[in-house]
Design a protein around this motif. Structure first.
Motif, PDB file in Angstrom:
ATOM      1  N   ASN A 294       0.812  -1.214   0.000  1.00 10.63           N
ATOM      2  CA  ASN A 294       0.000   0.000   0.000  1.00 10.63           C
ATOM      3  C   ASN A 294       0.850   1.272   0.000  1.00 10.63           C
ATOM      4  OD1 ASN A 294      -2.468  -1.300  -0.072  1.00 10.63           O
ATOM      5  ND2 ASN A 294      -2.649  -1.407   2.160  1.00 10.63           N
ATOM      6  N   ASP A 295       2.114   1.139   0.382  1.00 13.83           N
ATOM      7  CA  ASP A 295       3.002   2.300   0.353  1.00 13.83           C
ATOM      8  C   ASP A 295       3.256   2.785  -1.072  1.00 13.83           C
ATOM      9  OD1 ASP A 295       3.219   2.287   3.099  1.00 13.83           O
ATOM     10  OD2 ASP A 295       5.059   1.080   3.106  1.00 13.83           O
ATOM     11  N   ASP A 296       2.997   1.902  -2.030  1.00 12.29           N
ATOM     12  CA  ASP A 296       3.223   2.256  -3.433  1.00 12.29           C
ATOM     13  C   ASP A 296       1.967   2.790  -4.114  1.00 12.29           C
ATOM     14  OD1 ASP A 296       5.885   1.339  -3.278  1.00 12.29           O
ATOM     15  OD2 ASP A 296       5.236  -0.718  -3.648  1.00 12.29           O
ATOM     16  N   ASN A 297       0.859   2.838  -3.379  1.00 12.29           N
ATOM     17  CA  ASN A 297      -0.389   3.307  -3.979  1.00 12.29           C
ATOM     18  C   ASN A 297      -0.237   4.724  -4.529  1.00 12.29           C
ATOM     19  OD1 ASN A 297      -1.730   0.955  -3.409  1.00 12.29           O
ATOM     20  ND2 ASN A 297      -2.710   1.722  -1.553  1.00 12.29           N
ATOM     21  N   ALA A 298      -0.893   4.970  -5.644  1.00 12.37           N
ATOM     22  CA  ALA A 298      -0.836   6.286  -6.288  1.00 12.37           C
ATOM     23  C   ALA A 298      -1.996   7.128  -5.796  1.00 12.37           C
ATOM     24  CB  ALA A 298      -0.873   6.133  -7.801  1.00 12.37           C
ATOM     25  N   TRP A 299      -1.762   7.873  -4.722  1.00 16.38           N
ATOM     26  CA  TRP A 299      -2.777   8.746  -4.154  1.00 16.38           C
ATOM     27  C   TRP A 299      -2.513  10.172  -4.595  1.00 16.38           C
ATOM     28  CZ3 TRP A 299      -6.753   6.549  -1.663  1.00 16.38           C
ATOM     29  CH2 TRP A 299      -6.568   5.298  -1.072  1.00 16.38           C
TER      30      TRP A 299
END
Length: 338
Positions: A294-299
């Motif tokens: 989830n640290d790589d999610n594109a928010w």
């Protein structure tokens, strides 16, 4: 240079009877002061007028000389022409490309593209208060959404590419990754579109098939990862656009993961039409770093430059209602959400 000539007294303004008494007795003690003991009031006025005229002529001459400048062209340039984009504007352009590149995930464009178009067309929902329904297309909404991409997101990304192609390849490839992300979605929705010449500013651009667009995207992603990976290996903290990147804060290693993961997704998309190419692209992407937590999610962060458009699908609207088909389906399968 300038030749300074003392002014003469106009004969029509001087009393003849008095000017004779001054002949041979007056003199100039400087370029501005004339002495004569026998000049009456009219003559003094004439001298004063000539003195002032001399000062005016001298001032104009000096100003004219000072006005000759090597910067004449810049002073007389067209102030209304489009500015030339420099390196310092690239970060702001990237923010613009990102904001408008997710137009249908923000409040207004999500309402137009998804709620009032895609969902009714698929039969999931019905609209209330809008002139959209199954098999009825609201072209005004479609055009507005498409303009957000082709009129704002893509041109901004292309300008970054053009300005950084020769000077900053990290910026060039990150902008290319974002352009690919926007374009594959547009191709999935609209079909054939301009890709190679998109955002070029030309009046007429060539349309390309979806297969060709996917091919361009695969090549662009592969080239971007091939260049950026060794750059990050040499500098793990490599950053581009900094706060102008409202998704990853300029973290280039995150963009490599984003690109490889997108390549995997697109490989899955073509697996039923070109299994060989799909396998090739998927295996190549999997050899690199991918989004694995989830640290790589594109928010996209919620920032003031959204201009009131909410980050994500969070607007509270009552214009969308469940369709009869969806209600029957969910009740028939005893969906606990009913």
């Amino acid at each position: 240079g300038l030749t300074l000539i003392p002014p003469t007294i106009p004969t029509r303004m001087v009393r003849v009877r008095k000017i004779r008494s001054c002949r041979g007795h007056g003199h100039w003690d400087s370029i501005l002061n004339y002495h004569c003991n026998n000049i009456d009031i009219s003559t003094m006025k004439a001298l004063l007028i000539n003195k002032l005229s001399y000062l005016i002529v001298l001032t104009i001459a000096l100003l004219a000389d000072a006005g000759c400048t090597s910067e004449f062209d810049s002073f007389n340039s067209n102030k209304t022409q489009i500015m030339d984009v420099t390196e310092k504007e690239l970060a702001g352009l990237f923010s613009r490309a990102q904001i408008h590149g997710v137009a249908w995930l923000s409040g207004d464009q999500y309402g137009r593209a998804t709620q009032n178009w895609a969902n009714p067309s698929s039969g999931y929902f019905v609209t209330s208060g809008f002139n959209s329904e199954q098999l009825v297309i609201n072209y005004g909404h479609i055009t507005t959404v498409q303009n957000a991409f082709f009129g704002r997101a893509i041109p901004a990304a292309v300008v970054i590419q053009e300005k950084s192609r020769e000077t900053n390849l990290v910026a060039y490839h990150v902008a290319t990754i974002w352009k690919a992300y926007v374009m594959y979605q547009l191709a999935d929705v609209w079909g054939p579109l301009p890709y190679t010449e998109a955002g070029s500013g030309k009046n007429t651009v060539a349309y390309e098939s979806v297969a060709d667009i996917y091919d361009h995207i695969f090549q662009d992603l592969a080239a971007a990862v091939a260049y950026l990976t060794p750059e990050v290996q040499n500098n793990p903290a490599l950053n581009i656009f900094a706060e102008g990147d409202i998704i990853y804060g300029g973290n280039v290693s995150k963009w490599i993961k984003f690109a490889n993961t997108m390549r995997l997704r697109l490989a899955m998309r073509i697996s039923n039409v070109d299994a060989v190419r799909a396998k090739q692209e998927a295996e190549s992407a999997a050899q690199g770093a991918t989004m694995d937590s989830n640290d790589d999610n594109a928010w996209i962060v919620d920032i003031p430059s959204f201009n009131g458009l909410e980050n994500g699908m969070v607007r509270n609207r009552t214009s969308m209602l469940m369709s009869a088909d969806m209600e029957s389906y969910m009740k028939g399968f005893a969906d606990p959400r009913m």
